[in-house]
Design a protein around this motif. Structure first.
Motif, PDB file in Angstrom:
ATOM      1  N   TYR A 274       0.836  -1.181   0.000  1.00  0.00           N
ATOM      2  CA  TYR A 274       0.000   0.000   0.000  1.00  0.00           C
ATOM      3  C   TYR A 274       0.884   1.248   0.000  1.00  0.00           C
ATOM      4  CZ  TYR A 274      -4.050  -2.930   1.080  1.00  0.00           C
ATOM      5  OH  TYR A 274      -5.043  -3.871   1.029  1.00  0.00           O
ATOM      6  N   PRO A 275       0.342   2.417  -0.396  1.00  0.00           N
ATOM      7  CA  PRO A 275       1.171   3.633  -0.449  1.00  0.00           C
ATOM      8  C   PRO A 275       1.811   4.007   0.879  1.00  0.00           C
ATOM      9  CG  PRO A 275      -0.866   3.966  -1.644  1.00  0.00           C
ATOM     10  CD  PRO A 275      -0.996   2.647  -0.938  1.00  0.00           C
ATOM     11  N   ASN A 276       1.201   3.606   2.010  1.00  0.00           N
ATOM     12  CA  ASN A 276       1.792   3.924   3.321  1.00  0.00           C
ATOM     13  C   ASN A 276       2.897   2.955   3.711  1.00  0.00           C
ATOM     14  OD1 ASN A 276       0.321   1.639   3.854  1.00  0.00           O
ATOM     15  ND2 ASN A 276      -1.015   2.569   5.404  1.00  0.00           N
ATOM     16  N   GLY A 277       3.190   1.967   2.849  1.00  0.00           N
ATOM     17  CA  GLY A 277       4.265   1.025   3.129  1.00  0.00           C
ATOM     18  C   GLY A 277       3.811  -0.305   3.687  1.00  0.00           C
ATOM     19  N   ASP A 278       2.534  -0.419   4.097  1.00  0.00           N
ATOM     20  CA  ASP A 278       2.032  -1.684   4.632  1.00  0.00           C
ATOM     21  C   ASP A 278       1.844  -2.700   3.510  1.00  0.00           C
ATOM     22  OD1 ASP A 278       1.989  -0.551   7.121  1.00  0.00           O
ATOM     23  OD2 ASP A 278      -0.154  -0.008   7.037  1.00  0.00           O
ATOM     24  N   LYS A 279       2.044  -3.974   3.839  1.00  0.00           N
ATOM     25  CA  LYS A 279       1.800  -5.026   2.870  1.00  0.00           C
ATOM     26  C   LYS A 279       0.306  -5.269   2.708  1.00  0.00           C
ATOM     27  CE  LYS A 279       6.041  -7.764   3.351  1.00  0.00           C
ATOM     28  NZ  LYS A 279       6.580  -9.108   3.674  1.00  0.00           N
ATOM     29  N   SER A 280      -0.115  -5.598   1.504  1.00  0.00           N
ATOM     30  CA  SER A 280      -1.503  -5.995   1.276  1.00  0.00           C
ATOM     31  C   SER A 280      -1.634  -7.491   1.537  1.00  0.00           C
ATOM     32  CB  SER A 280      -1.921  -5.664  -0.155  1.00  0.00           C
ATOM     33  OG  SER A 280      -1.268  -6.531  -1.069  1.00  0.00           O
ATOM     34  N   ASN A 281      -2.853  -7.996   1.439  1.00  0.00           N
ATOM     35  CA  ASN A 281      -3.048  -9.435   1.622  1.00  0.00           C
ATOM     36  C   ASN A 281      -2.716 -10.208   0.354  1.00  0.00           C
ATOM     37  OD1 ASN A 281      -5.209  -8.540   0.096  1.00  0.00           O
ATOM     38  ND2 ASN A 281      -6.712  -9.878   1.086  1.00  0.00           N
TER      39      ASN A 281
END
Length: 320
Positions: free
Chosen positions: A196-203
């Motif tokens: 995601y743009p905030n750096g978190d991984k998606s599922n």
């Protein structure tokens, strides 16, 4: 009467307050929805093409896939032309959605044009191009970058070829534009990203084991997904949570090592970029080239006629 009037007034004020709150919340939801897609990059990057030449969509869509771009070799000023981005993939592929279910892939595209080129106004687009771009909502990247166009996400099964109607600039009206060869950069994506743009991984990522050890138990959760219990080599136990939609590739009793895949890689999409060149051609140059060809052809014809005439003179002198 005064008490009854005051009660009615208070009720009306409360209802008005709730109405204002409801409208503000609705506007906020609509605003967040509009900002969520299709261009995450707009929120974080002033220019979507980095100094290295990479388009920033690749920061979230980590897999690399091929795309192609088609555009005319040359174009006249103030003319509408087509640029087509092709995003091929297997239509049988399914992607994991944000809620854990599987669905069809979406596609999106970005075209970075030279300065002065922009999206063609609807009143200048031909009926043929309008038919190709029906239900395809193309928009500029930002108010000050009208030469960068983005579109998507949209259903990939019907939009593996995306046509962009482009209006070329006129150097006679804009002195910053010149009759030169210009590059056109394009990017195309199919499927969801892994970051995601905030750096978190998606599922939409494979899950790996955080330790080395033995799988002692695998539990299927009520809300979907799995819980994998692993006993480490030092005897400690940990649990790995697997989101819904992912397919396991390990079983109870298996020995695993650190960073080993516990699930299959769910990503079937990816991002690709390509480029081409276009010449902004001057009508005067074309007219001059045509005039040169005509003069050359006429000259050659006269040379041939003169040669024939000379040959006849030579033959007559020999007979004499």
């Amino acid at each position: 009467m005064n008490l009854h009037y005051q009660n009615n007034l208070i009720k009306k004020m409360i209802m008005l307050l709730f109405l204002i709150i409801g409208i503000s919340q609705t506007n906020l939801l609509l605003q967040n929805k509009a900002q969520a897609f299709p261009v995450y990059a707009q929120q974080g990057y002033e220019n979507p093409r980095e100094a290295t030449g990479r388009i920033v969509c690749a920061n979230c869509h980590l897999a690399q896939k091929n795309i192609s771009i088609e555009a005319p070799k040359s174009i006249l000023p103030n003319t509408v032309f087509e640029t087509t981005v092709k995003i091929p993939y297997n239509l049988q592929s399914k992607q994991i959605l944000s809620n854990g279910t599987k669905g069809k892939l979406n596609v999106g595209a970005i075209v970075i044009l030279p300065d002065g080129f922009q999206l063609a106004p609807s009143n200048l687009i031909s009926d043929e191009i309008k038919a190709k771009t029906k239900n395809v909502y193309i928009q500029p990247y930002s108010t000050d970058k009208k030469n960068i166009l983005v579109v998507g996400p949209m259903a990939g099964n019907a939009n593996q070829e995306i046509t962009f109607p482009i209006l070329s600039p006129d150097p006679n009206k804009d002195k910053s534009i010149h009759f030169l060869k210009y590059p056109i950069y394009a990017g195309g994506n199919r499927g969801r990203g892994q970051v995601y743009p905030n750096g978190d991984k998606s599922n939409n990522n494979a899950i790996t084991s955080s330790i080395s050890g033995k799988i002692t138990d695998i539990q299927e959760l009520e809300k979907g997904g799995y819980q994998i219990d692993i006993q480490a080599l030092d005897g400690n136990n940990i649990s790995e949570n697997i989101p819904p939609g992912l397919d396991l590739q390990v079983a109870k009793g298996d020995n695993v090592i650190s960073n080993q895949l516990l699930t299959q890689d769910p990503n079937v999409g990816g991002f690709g970029q390509n480029e081409t060149e276009i010449v902004l051609q001057s009508p005067v140059r074309i007219q001059g080239m045509i005039a040169f060809f005509i003069i050359t052809a006429i000259s050659q014809i006269f040379f041939v006629l003169k040669k024939k005439q000379w040959e006849k003179v030579q033959v007559s002198e020999m007979n004499f």
